[in-house]
Design an enzyme around this catalytic site. Structure first.
Site, PDB file in Angstrom:
ATOM      1  N   LYS A   1       0.850  -1.205   0.000  1.00  0.00           N
ATOM      2  CA  LYS A   1       0.000   0.000   0.000  1.00  0.00           C
ATOM      3  C   LYS A   1       0.886   1.257   0.000  1.00  0.00           C
ATOM      4  CE  LYS A   1      -3.600  -2.830   2.006  1.00  0.00           C
ATOM      5  NZ  LYS A   1      -4.817  -2.940   2.815  1.00  0.00           N
TER       6      LYS A   1
ATOM      7  N   SER B   1      -6.464  -9.448   6.571  1.00  0.00           N
ATOM      8  CA  SER B   1      -5.919  -9.843   7.872  1.00  0.00           C
ATOM      9  C   SER B   1      -5.314 -11.245   7.869  1.00  0.00           C
ATOM     10  CB  SER B   1      -6.985  -9.709   8.971  1.00  0.00           C
ATOM     11  OG  SER B   1      -7.370  -8.341   9.104  1.00  0.00           O
TER      12      SER B   1
ATOM     13  N   GLY C   1      -7.424  -5.014   7.189  1.00  0.00           N
ATOM     14  CA  GLY C   1      -6.852  -4.131   8.194  1.00  0.00           C
ATOM     15  C   GLY C   1      -7.609  -4.123   9.511  1.00  0.00           C
TER      16      GLY C   1
ATOM     17  N   GLU D   1      -9.606  -0.419  -1.607  1.00  0.00           N
ATOM     18  CA  GLU D   1      -9.283   0.962  -1.210  1.00  0.00           C
ATOM     19  C   GLU D   1      -9.376   1.903  -2.407  1.00  0.00           C
ATOM     20  OE1 GLU D   1      -5.618  -0.089   0.702  1.00  0.00           O
ATOM     21  OE2 GLU D   1      -6.779  -1.061   2.293  1.00  0.00           O
TER      22      GLU D   1
ATOM     23  N   GLU E   1     -11.002 -10.406  -1.368  1.00  0.00           N
ATOM     24  CA  GLU E   1     -10.689  -9.685  -0.135  1.00  0.00           C
ATOM     25  C   GLU E   1     -11.967  -9.109   0.448  1.00  0.00           C
ATOM     26  OE1 GLU E   1      -6.320  -8.330  -0.107  1.00  0.00           O
ATOM     27  OE2 GLU E   1      -7.419  -6.799  -1.177  1.00  0.00           O
TER      28      GLU E   1
ATOM     29  N   HIS F   1      -8.294  -2.798  -6.219  1.00  0.00           N
ATOM     30  CA  HIS F   1      -8.261  -2.976  -4.759  1.00  0.00           C
ATOM     31  C   HIS F   1      -9.424  -2.199  -4.131  1.00  0.00           C
ATOM     32  CE1 HIS F   1      -7.015  -2.862  -0.597  1.00  0.00           C
ATOM     33  NE2 HIS F   1      -6.268  -3.914  -0.872  1.00  0.00           N
TER      34      HIS F   1
HETATM   35  P1  13P Z   1      -4.450  -6.560   5.563  1.00  0.00           P
HETATM   36  O1  13P Z   1      -3.655  -7.836   5.398  1.00  0.00           O
HETATM   37  O2  13P Z   1      -3.688  -5.461   6.230  1.00  0.00           O
HETATM   38  O3  13P Z   1      -5.800  -6.822   6.157  1.00  0.00           O
HETATM   39  O4  13P Z   1      -4.717  -6.001   4.063  1.00  0.00           O
HETATM   40  C1  13P Z   1      -5.218  -6.860   3.113  1.00  0.00           C
HETATM   41  C2  13P Z   1      -5.174  -6.181   1.795  1.00  0.00           C
HETATM   42  O5  13P Z   1      -5.889  -5.216   1.571  1.00  0.00           O
HETATM   43  C3  13P Z   1      -4.220  -6.668   0.810  1.00  0.00           C
HETATM   44  O6  13P Z   1      -4.442  -6.081  -0.429  1.00  0.00           O
END
Ligand code: 13P
Length: 252
Positions: free
Chosen positions: A12, A213, A174, A98, A168, A96
């Site tokens: 990220k 996670s 997160g 995000e 995901e 993604h």
């Molecule tokens: P985390 O492993 O921090 O939950 O993030 C997952 C993720 O968004 C990977 O692209």
């Protein structure tokens, strides 16, 4: 059909060039013999060149985290596929959550990005996943169907098996809250079944990753699921010890 698992660390927006070089310098000797998996890191744009250069000749693949679908043009602040391939980047994460939630990325634009990346020779990790509300309302499959079908719509059937899809669940990213093994397996199998609707052969080849996670203490269970072909790891990939422990947890 045996698929080589892919363990990909999504850094990220973490890592100056110096920090990125330090992280890969620690990682490289630890994965030299990890032949049971493919390993990738998804690196901020500014550190891509340095990480590509310091990993040349190694097993580590280097991915970008986003890309515009046009090769060039008046798109201020964007990066194109030819810009990535020029510096020998291997692949790109697209869609993604995000980017979808915070930057307005849509399934429609992903329909253009995915084939543009593949045509340029980049490996695509297409991210899909439902929100907590969608899961609670029983809308998980509808959401995944839309994201997978739209995202892959313009990929020709003979290249469909080359795509990597990362499931995901947004509520697990997160948060420290992972999907249960049953929730993950159901969703991963559903994603594969969606690919099978277009091509049974491609569905055998396509790698479907779990993300959200994933940590050393839950990785073995998730990576052992029948339809799990690896992981997309956020937070734990920033810590080399944790990332290596996840790589070690992948089935041999
Ligand atoms: P985390 O492993 O921090 O939950 O993030 C997952 C993720 O968004 C990977 O692209």
């Amino acid at each position: 059909m045996s698929r080589t698992p892919l363990i990909a660390g999504n850094w990220k927006m973490n890592g100056t060039i110096a920090e990125s070089e330090d992280r890969v310098a620690s990682l490289l000797p630890r994965i030299a013999t990890a032949e049971h998996v493919d390993v990738a890191v998804c690196v901020p744009f500014t550190a891509l060149q340095a990480v590509v250069d310091s990993t040349r000749g190694s097993r580590l693949e280097v991915f970008a985290q986003n890309m515009h679908h046009e090769p060039s043009g008046a798109f201020t602040g964007e990066i194109s596929a030819p810009m990535l391939t020029e510096i020998d980047v291997h692949g790109v994460v697209l869609g993604h959550s995000e980017r979808r939630q915070l930057f307005g990325e849509t399934d429609k634009v992903l329909q253009l990005k995915v084939p543009a990346a593949m045509d340029a020779g980049l490996t695509v990790i297409l991210c899909v996943g439902e929100t907590e509300d969608e899961r609670e309302n029983g809308d998980t499959e509808r959401r995944l169907r839309h994201q997978v079908q739209e995202g892959l719509e313009k990929v020709p059937v003979e290249r469909l098996g080359e795509v990597v899809v990362a499931y995901e669940p947004i509520w697990a990213i997160g948060t420290g809250q992972t999907a249960t093994a049953e929730q993950a397996q159901d969703a991963l199998a559903f994603v594969r079944a969606l690919v099978a609707d277009r091509s049974k052969e491609a569905a055998e080849h396509v790698r479907v990753l779990y993300g959200g996670s994933m940590k050393p203490d839950n990785a073995a269970e998730l990576l052992a699921l029948p339809d799990c072909d690896g992981g997309l790891i956020g937070g734990a990939s920033l810590d080399v010890e944790q990332f290596v422990a996840i790589i070690d947890a992948a089935p041999r």
